[in-house]
Design a protein around this motif. Structure first.
Motif, mmCIF file in Angstrom:
data_model
loop_
_atom_site.group_PDB
_atom_site.id
_atom_site.type_symbol
_atom_site.label_atom_id
_atom_site.label_comp_id
_atom_site.label_asym_id
_atom_site.label_seq_id
_atom_site.Cartn_x
_atom_site.Cartn_y
_atom_site.Cartn_z
ATOM 1 N N ARG A 15 31.476 0.575 -19.195
ATOM 2 C CA ARG A 15 30.110 0.069 -19.346
ATOM 3 C C ARG A 15 30.080 -1.421 -19.034
ATOM 4 O O ARG A 15 31.081 -2.125 -19.144
ATOM 5 N N THR A 17 28.784 -4.088 -20.578
ATOM 6 C CA THR A 17 29.160 -5.032 -21.636
ATOM 7 C C THR A 17 30.659 -5.005 -21.920
ATOM 8 O O THR A 17 31.260 -6.037 -22.193
ATOM 9 N N GLU A 18 31.260 -3.839 -21.826
ATOM 10 C CA GLU A 18 32.706 -3.737 -22.027
ATOM 11 C C GLU A 18 33.446 -4.461 -20.904
ATOM 12 O O GLU A 18 34.428 -5.165 -21.139
ATOM 13 N N VAL A 48 23.828 5.519 -13.805
ATOM 14 C CA VAL A 48 22.830 5.189 -14.814
ATOM 15 C C VAL A 48 22.467 6.466 -15.555
ATOM 16 O O VAL A 48 22.138 7.477 -14.939
ATOM 17 N N TYR A 49 22.513 6.419 -16.880
ATOM 18 C CA TYR A 49 22.174 7.571 -17.715
ATOM 19 C C TYR A 49 20.793 7.353 -18.312
ATOM 20 O O TYR A 49 20.478 6.258 -18.784
ATOM 21 N N GLU A 51 19.000 7.366 -20.942
ATOM 22 C CA GLU A 51 19.058 7.310 -22.393
ATOM 23 C C GLU A 51 18.301 6.081 -22.863
ATOM 24 O O GLU A 51 17.972 5.207 -22.075
ATOM 25 N N PRO A 54 19.203 2.329 -22.110
ATOM 26 C CA PRO A 54 19.861 2.837 -20.910
ATOM 27 C C PRO A 54 21.363 2.544 -20.947
ATOM 28 O O PRO A 54 21.787 1.504 -21.419
ATOM 29 N N ARG A 55 22.136 3.468 -20.460
ATOM 30 C CA ARG A 55 23.586 3.290 -20.382
ATOM 31 C C ARG A 55 23.954 3.276 -18.908
ATOM 32 O O ARG A 55 23.568 4.158 -18.139
ATOM 33 N N VAL A 56 24.705 2.258 -18.525
ATOM 34 C CA VAL A 56 25.149 2.113 -17.140
ATOM 35 C C VAL A 56 26.665 1.977 -17.157
ATOM 36 O O VAL A 56 27.218 1.187 -17.919
ATOM 37 N N GLU A 57 27.321 2.758 -16.326
ATOM 38 C CA GLU A 57 28.776 2.705 -16.234
ATOM 39 C C GLU A 57 29.192 2.450 -14.794
ATOM 40 O O GLU A 57 28.510 2.850 -13.851
#
Length: 126
Positions: A15, A17-18, A48-49, A51, A54-57
């Motif tokens: 992700r 932020t990680e 992009v999920y 959710e 939103p969650r982006v990986e």
């Protein structure tokens, strides 16, 4: 910066932020721009999920994976030589402004001298 992102992504999906936490000193803007460039070059995939929030990986593509070894070598080189690079930057910064001021002062002095000489010739001309 690209090599640090590639090395950090390695073979896992991460992700934003990680990823930012694992790269000290990188701003959100710089990481965003770097990831966009890597995406454009086909080295990073962005997922992009739908959710809330939103969650982006991000993960390396197959092409990006071919650069891991090189990226790790560059990152190691940067870590080992960081103090030397900082010393060089400090030395450059401590001499450069002085040199620029000296060059500017010399240039101004030459210009003023030339104007005085020109003006004195024209003032005393018969």
């Amino acid at each position: 910066m690209r090599s640090r992102v590639i090395g950090t992504l390695g073979s896992e999906r991460v992700r934003f932020t990680e990823l930012q936490r694992h790269i000290p000193g990188i701003s959100q803007l710089m990481l965003t721009l770097t990831l966009r460039q890597l995406q454009r070059d086909g080295l990073v995939a962005r997922t992009v999920y739908a959710e809330v929030p939103p969650r982006v990986e991000y993960e390396l593509t197959t092409l990006g994976g071919t650069l891991i070894e090189l990226a790790m070598a560059l990152a190691d080189r940067a870590a080992v030589n960081y103090p030397r690079n900082e010393n060089a930057r400090e030395a450059y910064g401590s001499t450069r402004p002085h040199q620029v001021r000296s060059q500017a002062a010399s240039s101004l002095a030459r210009g003023a001298s030339a104007r005085l000489e020109r003006d004195s010739r024209s003032s005393f001309a018969p």
